[in-house]
Design a protein around this motif. Structure first.
Motif, mmCIF file in Angstrom:
data_model
loop_
_atom_site.group_PDB
_atom_site.id
_atom_site.type_symbol
_atom_site.label_atom_id
_atom_site.label_comp_id
_atom_site.label_asym_id
_atom_site.label_seq_id
_atom_site.Cartn_x
_atom_site.Cartn_y
_atom_site.Cartn_z
ATOM 1 N N VAL A 87 1.423 -1.030 0.067
ATOM 2 C CA VAL A 87 -0.221 -0.297 -0.182
ATOM 3 C C VAL A 87 1.125 1.259 -0.144
ATOM 4 C CG1 VAL A 87 -2.128 -0.989 0.931
ATOM 5 C CG2 VAL A 87 -0.422 -0.099 2.567
ATOM 6 N N LYS A 88 2.212 1.307 0.286
ATOM 7 C CA LYS A 88 3.412 2.084 0.471
ATOM 8 C C LYS A 88 4.327 2.226 0.055
ATOM 9 C CE LYS A 88 4.364 6.694 1.826
ATOM 10 N NZ LYS A 88 5.609 5.944 1.842
ATOM 11 N N ALA B 168 0.266 4.012 -3.010
ATOM 12 C CA ALA B 168 1.487 5.528 -2.322
ATOM 13 C C ALA B 168 2.920 5.411 -2.860
ATOM 14 C CB ALA B 168 0.558 5.980 -1.304
ATOM 15 N N ARG B 169 3.279 6.422 -3.290
ATOM 16 C CA ARG B 169 4.912 6.704 -3.314
ATOM 17 C C ARG B 169 5.119 7.482 -2.747
ATOM 18 N NH1 ARG B 169 7.584 5.584 -8.768
ATOM 19 N NH2 ARG B 169 7.813 7.188 -8.422
ATOM 20 N N VAL B 170 6.902 8.067 -2.051
ATOM 21 C CA VAL B 170 7.277 8.276 -2.035
ATOM 22 C C VAL B 170 8.836 8.373 -2.637
ATOM 23 C CG1 VAL B 170 8.440 10.049 -0.466
ATOM 24 C CG2 VAL B 170 6.644 9.549 0.014
ATOM 25 N N MET C 54 14.727 0.402 -2.068
ATOM 26 C CA MET C 54 13.020 1.197 -1.625
ATOM 27 C C MET C 54 12.628 -0.225 0.034
ATOM 28 S SD MET C 54 10.705 -0.103 -5.532
ATOM 29 C CE MET C 54 12.108 0.659 -6.882
ATOM 30 N N ASP C 55 11.767 -0.107 0.437
ATOM 31 C CA ASP C 55 11.461 0.060 1.587
ATOM 32 C C ASP C 55 9.818 -0.251 1.000
ATOM 33 O OD1 ASP C 55 9.998 2.348 2.421
ATOM 34 O OD2 ASP C 55 11.895 2.417 3.666
ATOM 35 N N ALA C 56 8.791 -0.685 2.335
ATOM 36 C CA ALA C 56 6.800 -0.226 1.784
ATOM 37 C C ALA C 56 6.641 -0.994 3.247
ATOM 38 C CB ALA C 56 6.943 -1.624 0.906
#
Length: 129
Positions: free
Chosen positions: A76-77, A105-107, A122-124
């Protein structure tokens, strides 16, 4: 610590650093940051930024799977760390091909350096429902 379960899988890289590959807290799986490291060799994969992005996403999916989820479908992120924003569009191409029609969702941020001098990490966060 709250009621949590560490997640460990051979499908994602592990090392001797003091963190879990992921942590399951209720229905939420927090996946540690991964670079493009092959879990079998412990070395960064060869190839371009798109190949490296694919490996990062495979590592994240393996942790989510181990937590009882359905790989990237349950994410989800995501936070993307790049050492060069010139890679942004090519990372987006590889990322978009993997996350489907309803992306999380992403940054995305540019950082000065990542472990092992990789170009992407990346982390999640995943919802395991």
């Amino acid at each position: 610590m709250a009621d949590t379960d560490p997640i460990e899988t051979d499908g994602a890289p592990s090392n001797d650093n003091p963190y879990s590959q992921g942590v399951l807290a209720g229905d939420t799986c927090y996946v540690s940051g991964y670079g493009p490291v092959d879990p079998e060799t412990g070395e960064p994969v060869e190839g371009d930024i798109q190949d490296q992005t694919d490996r990062v996403l495979e590592n994240i999916a393996a942790v989510v799977d181990e937590a009882g989820g359905d790989g990237l479908e349950d994410v989800v992120k995501v936070t993307v760390y790049l050492t060069d924003l010139e890679d942004y569009e090519r990372v987006n191409e590889a990322y978009g091909a993997r996350v489907g029609d309803e992306p999380p969702a992403r940054v995305c941020v540019e950082v000065s350096r990542l472990p092992d001098d990789v170009r992407v990490e990346m982390d999640a966060t995943a919802y395991i429902g």
